[in-house]
Each structure stands twice: as structure tokens, then as C-alpha cells.
Scaffold this motif. Structure first.
Motif, mmCIF file in Angstrom:
data_model
loop_
_atom_site.group_PDB
_atom_site.id
_atom_site.type_symbol
_atom_site.label_atom_id
_atom_site.label_comp_id
_atom_site.label_asym_id
_atom_site.label_seq_id
_atom_site.Cartn_x
_atom_site.Cartn_y
_atom_site.Cartn_z
ATOM 1 N N MET A 21 0.828 -1.205 0.000
ATOM 2 C CA MET A 21 0.000 0.000 0.000
ATOM 3 C C MET A 21 0.866 1.259 0.000
ATOM 4 O O MET A 21 0.577 2.230 -0.718
ATOM 5 N N VAL A 22 1.922 1.252 0.786
ATOM 6 C CA VAL A 22 2.830 2.401 0.831
ATOM 7 C C VAL A 22 3.481 2.605 -0.531
ATOM 8 O O VAL A 22 3.607 3.744 -1.008
ATOM 9 N N ILE A 23 3.896 1.514 -1.175
ATOM 10 C CA ILE A 23 4.486 1.617 -2.519
ATOM 11 C C ILE A 23 3.489 2.241 -3.487
ATOM 12 O O ILE A 23 3.832 3.126 -4.279
ATOM 13 N N PHE A 24 2.243 1.796 -3.410
ATOM 14 C CA PHE A 24 1.218 2.313 -4.321
ATOM 15 C C PHE A 24 0.993 3.814 -4.102
ATOM 16 O O PHE A 24 1.003 4.603 -5.050
ATOM 17 N N HIS A 25 0.799 4.219 -2.868
ATOM 18 C CA HIS A 25 0.512 5.623 -2.595
ATOM 19 C C HIS A 25 1.722 6.517 -2.843
ATOM 20 O O HIS A 25 1.577 7.680 -3.266
ATOM 21 N N PHE A 26 2.915 6.004 -2.605
ATOM 22 C CA PHE A 26 4.119 6.775 -2.896
ATOM 23 C C PHE A 26 4.235 7.022 -4.399
ATOM 24 O O PHE A 26 4.549 8.144 -4.838
ATOM 25 N N THR A 27 3.946 6.004 -5.195
ATOM 26 C CA THR A 27 3.978 6.164 -6.647
ATOM 27 C C THR A 27 2.892 7.134 -7.107
ATOM 28 O O THR A 27 3.108 7.946 -8.015
ATOM 29 N N TYR A 28 1.715 7.046 -6.473
ATOM 30 C CA TYR A 28 0.626 7.985 -6.775
ATOM 31 C C TYR A 28 1.083 9.423 -6.532
ATOM 32 O O TYR A 28 0.839 10.321 -7.356
ATOM 33 N N ASP A 29 1.748 9.657 -5.415
ATOM 34 C CA ASP A 29 2.213 11.001 -5.089
ATOM 35 C C ASP A 29 3.305 11.459 -6.052
ATOM 36 O O ASP A 29 3.365 12.633 -6.433
ATOM 37 N N LEU A 30 4.178 10.515 -6.445
ATOM 38 C CA LEU A 30 5.219 10.865 -7.413
ATOM 39 C C LEU A 30 4.605 11.325 -8.734
ATOM 40 O O LEU A 30 5.074 12.303 -9.342
ATOM 41 N N GLU A 31 3.551 10.630 -9.184
ATOM 42 C CA GLU A 31 2.883 11.053 -10.411
ATOM 43 C C GLU A 31 2.189 12.403 -10.214
ATOM 44 O O GLU A 31 2.248 13.282 -11.087
ATOM 45 N N LEU A 32 1.553 12.567 -9.067
ATOM 46 C CA LEU A 32 0.808 13.794 -8.800
ATOM 47 C C LEU A 32 1.707 15.026 -8.876
ATOM 48 O O LEU A 32 1.302 16.081 -9.391
ATOM 49 N N PHE A 33 2.946 14.894 -8.400
ATOM 50 C CA PHE A 33 3.855 16.034 -8.361
ATOM 51 C C PHE A 33 4.880 16.021 -9.494
ATOM 52 O O PHE A 33 5.859 16.745 -9.454
ATOM 53 N N GLY A 34 4.651 15.176 -10.507
ATOM 54 C CA GLY A 34 5.458 15.245 -11.711
ATOM 55 C C GLY A 34 6.752 14.473 -11.689
ATOM 56 O O GLY A 34 7.560 14.594 -12.616
ATOM 57 N N PHE A 35 6.967 13.638 -10.678
ATOM 58 C CA PHE A 35 8.187 12.828 -10.640
ATOM 59 C C PHE A 35 8.033 11.514 -11.411
ATOM 60 O O PHE A 35 9.021 10.833 -11.670
ATOM 61 N N ALA A 36 6.811 11.142 -11.721
ATOM 62 C CA ALA A 36 6.530 9.940 -12.517
ATOM 63 C C ALA A 36 5.660 10.339 -13.700
ATOM 64 O O ALA A 36 4.923 11.330 -13.625
ATOM 65 N N PRO A 37 5.717 9.601 -14.800
ATOM 66 C CA PRO A 37 4.950 9.978 -15.993
ATOM 67 C C PRO A 37 3.448 10.018 -15.718
ATOM 68 O O PRO A 37 2.915 9.178 -14.976
ATOM 69 N N GLN A 38 2.775 11.006 -16.304
ATOM 70 C CA GLN A 38 1.331 11.092 -16.168
ATOM 71 C C GLN A 38 0.674 9.843 -16.773
ATOM 72 O O GLN A 38 1.086 9.359 -17.824
ATOM 73 N N GLY A 39 -0.344 9.328 -16.085
ATOM 74 C CA GLY A 39 -1.031 8.129 -16.538
ATOM 75 C C GLY A 39 -0.482 6.845 -15.958
ATOM 76 O O GLY A 39 -1.015 5.767 -16.223
#
Length: 245
Positions: A21-39
């Protein structure tokens, strides 16, 4: 009557679900703030990962409800205290996401589901495991078995088979089909109890060993970790975004 001892294997399984769950939400936050690709989070792999995490928590909650009765009747005071904690936590998530996410706030998420399942689950405690299993399987299949035109009101979205247009929500875990997962977890625990194998499973991991204690601790405090981890992750990634310009 002495309390039923915890089964370290179940606590550690819940710890593993928390890590996922932590991995999932951390990745979600990374996408939200532009550290991971959109989508990223909309991909099939991440959506299946999210469903697997939710299913793990719900299944283990069903197992735990049965384990709590192995030493005798369900301890009413402890049960009511857990219900109250779930209700307050679910309300906190709804209110918090309303202010943080606006129209996408959580109307019926995993904590709401666990509260409802904890209310309904005791009805199956005295049922034979095969009946609990069959009930869970039917609930899992209900969305695919029939059309539900009479459930056309969005206020019934908590049921899970409404045909009304659904608002976007950052978390949505309705009774149908997820109550089925809870009941299947109960059925699995009931079958193990009928076979007399819970002492063997409890003996697989010595809960007094330091490593077992360390791995079990998060699983024993899963609700608190669930409520705290995302604000911490969100704040950390937000700070990183500021520092990164």
C-alpha cells in the motif's frame, strides 16, 4: 476467558499488504507532483496492484474475525471498540479527502467497507464454511450475473451495482463485490478451524522472536498506519517538489 493469542503469520501478511500500500501511494504522489509519468497509476498493472492490495486487507480481516472467536464467543467490548474506531477513521477519510480532493472525495472506501463487513460478518460466524464460501462467491459474481436497473440512484453507490453515472473518487470499495472477499476470508479461516489446523499455523512463526515481533508490529497497528502514511508521504513528496523547483 483469556484472549485469543495473535497469529504471527496473519500479522506479517498484513504487514506485507501495508508495504504494498505504501508503494502504491508513494507512486501515486510521485505522479501527482510530476516525478513519474502522467497516466502511470491509470495503467492496468497499477490498477490490478491496487485491487490486490485492497483484496488482501479485506480477506485478512475476514480471517481475523474468525480467529477472534476461536477461544469462545466474540468479545463484545473489543468488537464494539473496533467498530467505533473504523467508523471514526472512515469519517475522517471522507472529511479529509473532501477538503483535499474536492468532488473526488471518498464516499465509500476500504474503511467504510471494513466497517460494513464487520457489522455483517458476525452473521456468518456460526454458518458452515461451505455456506460462507458460497455466499462470498455469489457476491463476487453478482455484478456479472444480472442487470440492476432499480439501483439507479447514485446515493446507492455503496452497494456497488448502481447503474447511475459514477463520480470520480480517489478510493471506491463497495459492498458488491468486496464483501464477497471478506466472506471468503472467513470461510478459509472456518475451514482451517474445522480441520483443527490453527495451532499448527500459529506455531509456524514464534511471535516472541525479535524478527517476528518486528515484522508483526506494523500488521498489529494497520489502521493507524493506514491513516498516517499518506499525509506523511504526500508532505515529503510535496517538499521534494518545492526543493526541486
Amino acid at each position: 476467558m483469556p484472549a485469543q493469542p495473535r497469529v504471527a503469520l496473519i500479522d506479517i501478511a498484513r504487514t506485507l499488504a501495508l508495504i504494498a500500500m505504501v508503494i502504491f501511494h508513494f507512486t501515486y504522489d510521485l505522479e501527482l507532483f510530476g516525478f513519474a509519468p502522467q497516466g502511470t497509476m491509470a495503467s492496468l498493472e497499477w490498477r490490478l496492484f491496487a485491487q490486490g492490495i485492497a483484496g488482501s486487507f479485506i480477506f485478512l480481516s475476514g480471517v481475523s474475525l474468525v480467529i477472534a472467536t476461536l477461544g469462545g464467543p466474540l468479545a463484545l467490548r473489543k468488537y464494539l471498540r473496533r467498530l467505533a474506531m473504523l467508523a471514526l477513521a472512515a469519517a475522517a477519510v471522507t472529511i479529509g479527502t473532501y477538503f483535499a480532493n474536492g468532488p473526488a472525495f471518498v464516499r465509500f472506501g476500504i474503511l467504510h467497507l471494513l466497517f460494513a463487513a464487520s457489522l455483517l460478518g458476525p452473521l456468518a460466524l456460526r454458518a458452515p464454511f461451505w455456506l460462507t464460501l458460497a455466499s462470498g462467491a455469489i457476491i463476487l459474481g453478482l455484478p456479472h450475473l444480472a442487470n440492476w436497473p432499480f439501483l439507479g440512484d447514485v446515493r446507492l453507490l455503496w452497494i456497488g451495482v448502481t447503474k447511475a453515472p459514477m463520480p470520480g473518487m480517489v478510493d471506491y470499495v463497495p459492498l458488491i463485490p468486496w464483501l464477497g472477499v471478506f466472506l471468503i476470508g472467513m470461510a478459509a479461516a472456518q475451514l482451517i478451524a474445522r480441520l483443527g489446523k490453527w495451532p499448527n499455523i500459529a506455531a509456524l512463526i514464534d511471535p516472541t522472536k525479535p524478527l517476528a515481533k518486528c515484522l508483526s508490529w506494523p500488521g498489529q497497528h494497520s489502521l493507524a498506519i493506514y491513516l498516517i502514511h499518506q499525509p506523511v508521504l504526500f508532505g515529503a513528496v510535496y517538499l521534494a517538489r518545492i526543493l526541486a523547483g
